[in-house]
Write a protein that holds these residues in place. Structure first.
Motif, PDB file in Angstrom:
ATOM      1  N   LYS A  27       0.844  -1.193   0.000  1.00 40.92           N
ATOM      2  CA  LYS A  27       0.000   0.000   0.000  1.00 40.92           C
ATOM      3  C   LYS A  27       0.883   1.248   0.000  1.00 40.92           C
ATOM      4  O   LYS A  27       2.004   1.225   0.525  1.00 40.92           O
ATOM      5  CB  LYS A  27      -0.910   0.013   1.235  1.00 40.92           C
ATOM      6  CG  LYS A  27      -1.854  -1.178   1.351  1.00 40.92           C
ATOM      7  CD  LYS A  27      -2.995  -1.080   0.364  1.00 40.92           C
ATOM      8  CE  LYS A  27      -3.945  -2.272   0.457  1.00 40.92           C
ATOM      9  NZ  LYS A  27      -4.759  -2.276   1.698  1.00 40.92           N
ATOM     10  N   ARG A  69     -13.604   0.418  -0.906  1.00 42.13           N
ATOM     11  CA  ARG A  69     -12.621   0.640   0.157  1.00 42.13           C
ATOM     12  C   ARG A  69     -11.256   0.093  -0.242  1.00 42.13           C
ATOM     13  O   ARG A  69     -10.216   0.684   0.099  1.00 42.13           O
ATOM     14  CB  ARG A  69     -13.102  -0.003   1.461  1.00 42.13           C
ATOM     15  CG  ARG A  69     -14.334   0.677   2.055  1.00 42.13           C
ATOM     16  CD  ARG A  69     -14.583   0.253   3.488  1.00 42.13           C
ATOM     17  NE  ARG A  69     -14.896  -1.164   3.609  1.00 42.13           N
ATOM     18  CZ  ARG A  69     -16.114  -1.680   3.499  1.00 42.13           C
ATOM     19  NH1 ARG A  69     -17.160  -0.898   3.252  1.00 42.13           N
ATOM     20  NH2 ARG A  69     -16.309  -2.980   3.629  1.00 42.13           N
ATOM     21  N   HIS A  70     -11.242  -1.010  -0.970  1.00 44.86           N
ATOM     22  CA  HIS A  70      -9.986  -1.562  -1.497  1.00 44.86           C
ATOM     23  C   HIS A  70      -9.307  -0.543  -2.416  1.00 44.86           C
ATOM     24  O   HIS A  70      -8.096  -0.293  -2.290  1.00 44.86           O
ATOM     25  CB  HIS A  70     -10.291  -2.853  -2.253  1.00 44.86           C
ATOM     26  CG  HIS A  70      -9.234  -3.303  -3.205  1.00 44.86           C
ATOM     27  ND1 HIS A  70      -8.028  -3.837  -2.797  1.00 44.86           N
ATOM     28  CD2 HIS A  70      -9.196  -3.296  -4.571  1.00 44.86           C
ATOM     29  CE1 HIS A  70      -7.295  -4.139  -3.850  1.00 44.86           C
ATOM     30  NE2 HIS A  70      -7.969  -3.820  -4.940  1.00 44.86           N
ATOM     31  N   TRP A  72      -9.743   2.763  -2.521  1.00 46.70           N
ATOM     32  CA  TRP A  72      -9.303   3.914  -1.728  1.00 46.70           C
ATOM     33  C   TRP A  72      -8.048   3.587  -0.927  1.00 46.70           C
ATOM     34  O   TRP A  72      -7.189   4.448  -0.734  1.00 46.70           O
ATOM     35  CB  TRP A  72     -10.425   4.370  -0.795  1.00 46.70           C
ATOM     36  CG  TRP A  72     -11.527   5.114  -1.492  1.00 46.70           C
ATOM     37  CD1 TRP A  72     -11.392   6.051  -2.469  1.00 46.70           C
ATOM     38  CD2 TRP A  72     -12.935   4.993  -1.251  1.00 46.70           C
ATOM     39  NE1 TRP A  72     -12.634   6.511  -2.858  1.00 46.70           N
ATOM     40  CE2 TRP A  72     -13.592   5.892  -2.126  1.00 46.70           C
ATOM     41  CE3 TRP A  72     -13.708   4.221  -0.383  1.00 46.70           C
ATOM     42  CZ2 TRP A  72     -14.984   6.021  -2.152  1.00 46.70           C
ATOM     43  CZ3 TRP A  72     -15.087   4.354  -0.405  1.00 46.70           C
ATOM     44  CH2 TRP A  72     -15.713   5.248  -1.288  1.00 46.70           C
ATOM     45  N   SER A  73      -7.916   2.347  -0.467  1.00 48.34           N
ATOM     46  CA  SER A  73      -6.755   1.976   0.348  1.00 48.34           C
ATOM     47  C   SER A  73      -5.456   2.072  -0.441  1.00 48.34           C
ATOM     48  O   SER A  73      -4.378   2.165   0.145  1.00 48.34           O
ATOM     49  CB  SER A  73      -6.930   0.560   0.909  1.00 48.34           C
ATOM     50  OG  SER A  73      -6.681  -0.441  -0.071  1.00 48.34           O
ATOM     51  N   TYR A  74      -5.539   2.033  -1.760  1.00 49.39           N
ATOM     52  CA  TYR A  74      -4.361   2.181  -2.610  1.00 49.39           C
ATOM     53  C   TYR A  74      -4.171   3.629  -3.079  1.00 49.39           C
ATOM     54  O   TYR A  74      -3.359   3.895  -3.963  1.00 49.39           O
ATOM     55  CB  TYR A  74      -4.443   1.235  -3.806  1.00 49.39           C
ATOM     56  CG  TYR A  74      -3.994  -0.165  -3.447  1.00 49.39           C
ATOM     57  CD1 TYR A  74      -2.646  -0.495  -3.407  1.00 49.39           C
ATOM     58  CD2 TYR A  74      -4.915  -1.153  -3.125  1.00 49.39           C
ATOM     59  CE1 TYR A  74      -2.214  -1.767  -3.060  1.00 49.39           C
ATOM     60  CE2 TYR A  74      -4.498  -2.435  -2.772  1.00 49.39           C
ATOM     61  CZ  TYR A  74      -3.152  -2.727  -2.744  1.00 49.39           C
ATOM     62  OH  TYR A  74      -2.732  -3.994  -2.390  1.00 49.39           O
ATOM     63  N   VAL A 110     -14.938   7.113   5.066  1.00 45.27           N
ATOM     64  CA  VAL A 110     -13.524   6.705   5.056  1.00 45.27           C
ATOM     65  C   VAL A 110     -12.600   7.783   4.499  1.00 45.27           C
ATOM     66  O   VAL A 110     -11.389   7.594   4.457  1.00 45.27           O
ATOM     67  CB  VAL A 110     -13.336   5.394   4.255  1.00 45.27           C
ATOM     68  CG1 VAL A 110     -14.219   4.293   4.820  1.00 45.27           C
ATOM     69  CG2 VAL A 110     -13.611   5.593   2.770  1.00 45.27           C
ATOM     70  N   GLY A 112     -12.584   8.953   1.333  1.00 44.14           N
ATOM     71  CA  GLY A 112     -12.176   8.628  -0.031  1.00 44.14           C
ATOM     72  C   GLY A 112     -12.684   9.644  -1.039  1.00 44.14           C
ATOM     73  O   GLY A 112     -13.789  10.175  -0.895  1.00 44.14           O
TER      74      GLY A 112
END
Length: 387
Positions: A27, A69-70, A72-74, A110, A112
Motif C-alpha cells: 500500500k 474501500r480496497h 481507496w486503500s491504494y 472513510v 475517499g
C-alpha cells in the motif's frame, strides 16, 4: 517449486503454466500527489437473489462497497456508476441512483475521493424524444448527485445521440446543463467501441470534427469544467486535445491501451487518469504513481509496462465486454466469492480468453494470492469440462 496450472489455448490444446511467484504490491505510504487517478469501479451482483438474472439482477452491497474501500486503500479515487459498473448494460437507472447514494456515504465515512456519473439512462432513446426531454433527464441526474454531495461526471447520452440533428444540439444541451451545475464537472466522451449507440457523438463521425465541437463546449463553459475524460483508444488524438484545452481544464485519460505514456506525459503536459483498467490493476497503478511522485520515472515505466498486455487483452474487441475481465480479476483475487455478473455478463468472454487473462495477470504481478487464484481458475475451467 513453482505453482503450475493446466490452461487451454486457442484450438483447445492444454498446456502447463508455471506461475511467476511475483511478490504482491504494498500500500502507498503517502497520498498520491503527482497525478489524480480515478478508478471506475465495478459492482458485485448477488448470485443468490431470487430474481431473473438477465433483467433483474441485484447488487451485493457489502461486497460492492468493500471493493471501493480496497481502491481507496491504494490511494485511488473512485469514479462511480460509470460503464465499468455496467451502467446501461445490466445496471438499471434505479440501481445507479442507489449505488451513488451508498458510495457517497461510504466515501464520507472513510475519507475517499469520489465522483459520480450523471447521464440520461432513465430516458430511453426514441423518435419521440426531444432535446427538452434530454435536458430534463440530465438535470434530474445531476441534481441527484449534487444533492448527495458528489462531484458530477457528465456522461455521454444515448438519448442525445439519437435526438441531436447536429453539433448545435450538443452545444445547446451541454451549455444548459453546465450553466446549472454548482461545481465543476468532469465531461466524459465515450467512444463507440465502448458503446455503439454513441456513434457520431458531438454531431460528427469524424473524430477531429467532433473534437472541435467538444472544445467549443468546454471553452464556452470553462469555469464549470474540471476536466474531460476521453475514451477513444487513440493516444494521438488525446494528446492533441490535451494541448488545446483551456488553462485549468484537466485531461483525464480513458485510454486503456496507451495509459502509461499519456499519464507520464511530455514536455507540454500530461493526462490524469479515469480508467476502467485501474479497477483491475489498482495495486500496480498505485505503485507506479507513487514512483512518479518520488521522481522515479523509470520505475513508473517498468511497473505499468507489465500491465499493458493484460489491459489490451481485457479491452480487446468487442471492447464493451471488458467488464467481464475486470470482474474476473476481482474474483481471482478474492474480492468476491463468485464469478457472476449483472445480466449474466460473465458469459461475454470465452474460457480461453479468461485463461490468457489469468496468465497475463500473473506476469504483471497482480495475483495477490496465487494459490487462491489457481483454485478459482480451476473452478472456472471445470465448468468448461477441463479438469
Amino acid at each position: 517449486m513453482a505453482t503450475t496450472i493446466r490452461l487451454p489455448m486457442a484450438g483447445g490444446e492444454l498446456y502447463d503454466y508455471a506461475l511467476s511467484g511475483a511478490a504482491p504490491f504494498g500500500k502507498p505510504s503517502a497520498p498520491l500527489a503527482s497525478r489524480i487517478a480515478f478508478s471506475a469501479a465495478h459492482v458485485v451482483c448477488d448470485p443468490l437473489a431470487d430474481a431473473d438474472p438477465l433483467h433483474r439482477s441485484r447488487i451485493d452491497w457489502d461486497a460492492t462497497l468493500a471493493y471501493r474501500r480496497h481502491l481507496w486503500s491504494y490511494g485511488l479515487a473512485v469514479a462511480e456508476a460509470m460503464d465499468t459498473a455496467q451502467r446501461g448494460m445490466g445496471l438499471p437507472p434505479e440501481g445507479a441512483r442507489e449505488l451513488i447514494e451508498r458510495s457517497l456515504s461510504e466515501a464520507r465515512a472513510v475519507g475517499g475521493r469520489i465522483a459520480c456519473g450523471a447521464g440520461t439512462d432513465h430516458l430511453a432513446p426514441g423518435p419521440a424524444v426531444t432535446l427538452e426531454a434530454v435536458e430534463r433527464a440530465y438535470e434530474e441526474q445531476c441534481a441527484h448527485v449534487e444533492r448527495h454531495g458528489g462531484q458530477i461526471i457528465l456522461m455521454a447520452s444515448r438519448a442525445l445521440a439519437a435526438a441531436a440533428r447536429g453539433p448545435d444540439d450538443y452545444e445547446r444541451v451541454y451549455g444548459r446543463i453546465l450553466r446549472q451545475v454548482s461545481q465543476p464537472v468532469i465531461l466524459h466522451w465515450l467512444g463507440d467501441m465502448f458503446d455503439p449507440a454513441l456513434a457520431g457523438y458531438w454531431g460528427h463521425k469524424d473524430l477531429d470534427a467532433a473534437m472541435e465541437v467538444c472544445l467549443r463546449v468546454i471553452r464556452a463553459n470553462a469555469g464549470k469544467v474540471d476536466g474531460i475524460k476521453i475514451s477513444l483508444l487513440d493516444a494521438e488524438k488525446e494528446v492533441r486535445m490535451r494541448r488545446l484545452l483551456p488553462e485549468g481544464v484537466k485531461m483525464y485519460t480513458g485510454d486503456d491501451f496507451n495509459y502509461p505514456e499519456l499519464i507520464k506525459g511530455d514536455a507540454q503536459g500530461f493526462s490524469h487518469a479515469l480508467l476502467g483498467i485501474f479497477d483491475a490493476i489498482a495495486p500496480a497503478a498505485s505503485a507506479a504513481i507513487a514512483a512518479l511522485d518520488a521522481g522515479d520515472s523509470a520505475g513508473f515505466d517498468a511497473l505499468l509496462a507489465k500491465t499493458v498486455p493484460l489491459s489490451r487483452h481485457i479491452f480487446q474487441a468487442p471492447t464493451y465486454a471488458y467488464k467481464t475481465g475486470v470482474v474476473f480479476m476481482a474474483y481471482l483475487n478474492g474480492h468476491q466469492r463468485h464469478f457472476r455478473m449483472l445480466g449474466g455478463a460473465e458469459g461475454a468472454r470465452s474460457t480461453v480468453h479468461l485463461a490468457e487473462l489469468f496468465a497475463l495477470a500473473d506476469q504483471a504481478g497482480l495475483l495477490a494470492d496465487p494459490e487462491l487464484a489457481c483454485e478459482r481458475m480451476r473452478h472456472v475451467l471445470a465448468l468448461s469440462g477441463i479438469r
